[in-house]
Write an enzyme that holds these catalytic residues in place. Structure first.
Site, short mmCIF file in Angstrom:
data_model
loop_
_atom_site.label_atom_id
_atom_site.label_comp_id
_atom_site.label_asym_id
_atom_site.label_seq_id
_atom_site.Cartn_x
_atom_site.Cartn_y
_atom_site.Cartn_z
N SER A 130 0.72 -1.34 0.05
CA SER A 130 -0.12 -0.06 0.19
C SER A 130 0.90 1.43 -0.08
O SER A 130 0.27 2.31 -0.43
CB SER A 130 -0.73 0.11 1.34
OG SER A 130 -1.89 -1.14 1.17
N THR A 131 1.84 1.24 0.56
CA THR A 131 2.82 2.44 0.67
C THR A 131 4.17 2.42 -0.10
O THR A 131 4.65 1.19 -0.10
CB THR A 131 2.85 2.92 2.18
OG1 THR A 131 4.00 1.87 2.86
CG2 THR A 131 1.69 2.81 2.82
#
Length: 169
Positions: A9-10
């Site tokens: 996600s990051t």
């Protein structure tokens, strides 16, 4: 051709974490154990699973539509998406274009029972995402209300007075 889809996600997870490479390694190992080679990787490094508009996922969906993919291997359903509706859309597309969806963390089949289990897992992933968001926002709110700065570094041109929690030019 057989596909591996992996996602974190990051940007931080993509740069410094090990999850992404582990997902790919586990998927490749599983495909090879099934005697499947000619593997193409679709990797979204630093994209939220909340939305369908992700570069690698879009390329995978295009290749599915073109009939190039026979198997899609994913570590876990929440790597496809943490949104149940999006998980179901992607799974339906994979089946519609004649490919098989496989997961490392559990089996998936297109039977009514298999779809039910897949939906339950998707609902749990969506719930978990919302709980993480809630806890994170609650923690940030509490920090700000206690007078502490939200960011780790002071903004350019300011110094944070740690006693008062105020920024000073």
């Amino acid at each position: 051709m057989h596909a591996i889809y992996a996602r974190v996600s990051t940007d931080e997870q993509a740069r410094t974490g090990y999850s992404l490479q582990d997902q790919v390694n586990q998927c490749r190992k599983k495909l090879l154990s099934l005697g499947l080679s000619n593997i193409k990787e679709y990797i979204d490094d630093g994209y939220s699973g909340e939305f369908l508009d992700r570069p690698a996922l879009s390329r995978l969906r295009d290749d599915l539509r073109a009939g190039l993919i026979k198997t899609v291997m994913v570590y876990d359903p929440d790597r496809l998406s943490r949104n149940l509706t999006n998980q179901l859309i992607i799974a339906d597309e994979i089946e519609k274009y004649g490919a098989k969806l496989e997961f490392i963390t559990g089996s998936y089949d297109a039977s009514p029972e298999g779809r039910l289990f897949f939906s339950i897992r998707g609902a749990i992933a969506e719930f978990e995402k919302e709980k993480i968001r809630e806890r994170s926002l609650r923690g940030k709110r509490a920090k700000v209300l206690s007078g502490k700065p939200l960011f780790g570094r002071d903004p350019y041109g300011y110094i944070c007075d740690r006693d008062t929690g105020q920024y000073v030019i």
